[in-house]
Design an enzyme around this catalytic site. Structure first.
Site, PDB file in Angstrom:
ATOM      1  NE  ARG A  72      -3.787  -2.280   0.054  1.00  0.00           N
ATOM      2  CZ  ARG A  72      -3.551  -3.425  -0.586  1.00  0.00           C
ATOM      3  NH1 ARG A  72      -2.458  -3.552  -1.327  1.00  0.00           N
ATOM      4  NH2 ARG A  72      -4.394  -4.430  -0.519  1.00  0.00           N
TER       5      ARG A  72
ATOM      6  CB  SER B 264      -9.338  -1.303   3.913  1.00  0.00           C
ATOM      7  OG  SER B 264      -9.851  -2.493   3.369  1.00  0.00           O
TER       8      SER B 264
ATOM      9  CD  GLU C 219      -5.819   0.229   2.713  1.00  0.00           C
ATOM     10  OE1 GLU C 219      -6.406  -0.036   1.643  1.00  0.00           O
ATOM     11  OE2 GLU C 219      -5.439  -0.660   3.504  1.00  0.00           O
TER      12      GLU C 219
END
Length: 264
Positions: free
Chosen positions: A127, A176, A246
């Protein structure tokens, strides 16, 4: 536009905005939204490659790959963002990430110069990318592998079924909330800390998937960020693991509504 914009004016670029939380005080400076008209093109190229503009929805990229008979893109069918965001955060799902199919990225720097980045230049990890945060991604070349149409379709359907059965996709969410602190799963840590269904104002951790924050109808950005930081603290107190956001939080707090990040 960038060439003539004064250097001291902050620039923020957004696409679909599915993974962003804009604070109640707004964003200082210029916000650029890459439109589908200017940056939404898809072109199937030789040697199993596809070019996609940064404004192309991930789901549309998956559909184009299906039509071209190229495997390796089914995971994009379940990501409700666009290519630009996928490039910035190495978006992934179901065990596959953007890094697995990326060849080259096209971008523009803060001075308006065109830039090309190789896969290696992106410096991908979970990520994250080490690419300059000031770069505006405008498109990318991806590479797949030849695969039977029915096999690709089945993979896309499996991705969709997974999302529908375990994620609150019909609620107002930002996707998320926290990155998985490998080898742990964020949702398990949130659940073990007793935060499933926990709410602050109009913001709630989903009962269905407790790594998703839900706007139940009237949540402010302050509600949502306060909820997230509360969850981070509770998880740390319970497990000793410090969760990382995130969802990207942008802009200024409203007067008197600063949310301090939890620090152990």
């Amino acid at each position: 536009f960038l060439k003539i914009l004064p250097a001291d004016v902050p620039v923020m670029v957004v696409g679909i905005g599915s993974n962003l939380l804009v604070r109640d005080g707004g964003i200082e400076g210029v916000v650029i939204r890459l439109s589908g008209r200017g940056f939404g093109q898809i072109e199937v190229q030789p040697d199993n490659k596809i070019f996609a503009g940064a404004a192309v929805p991930d789901k549309r990229l998956a559909a184009a790959a299906l039509e071209a008979g190229l495997g390796g893109f089914a995971f994009y069918h379940g990501i409700p963002g666009a290519v630009g965001g996928a490039l910035r955060m190495n978006a992934g799902a179901n065990g596959t990430e953007t890094t697995d199919c990326l060849v080259e990225v096209q971008a523009v720097d803060r001075q308006g110069n065109r830039v090309a980045l190789s896969h290696a230049d992106m410096g991908y990890s979970y990520r994250n990318t080490t690419a300059d945060k000031g770069l505006i991604f405008t498109g990318a070349v991806f590479e797949g592998v030849p695969e039977e149409h029915d096999n690709i379709l089945q993979a896309m359907q499996a991705v969709q079924h997974h999302r529908e059965t375990v994620q609150p996709i019909r609620e107002k969410t930002g996707g998320s909330t926290f990155k998985n602190p490998l080898p742990h799963s964020s949702w398990k840590l949130v659940d073990e800390a007793g935060m499933r269904g926990f709410s602050v104002g109009g913001a709630q951790m989903s009962e269905m998937h407790c790594n998703f924050m839900i706007n139940t109808g009237g949540a402010s950005a302050h509600d949502l960020e306060t909820l997230g930081e509360t969850v981070r603290e509770k998880v740390y107190r319970k497990s000793g693991v410090l969760l990382s956001w995130e969802i990207k939080r942008l802009g200024r707090f409203a007067d008197g509504q600063i949310v301090e990040p939890f620090q152990p």
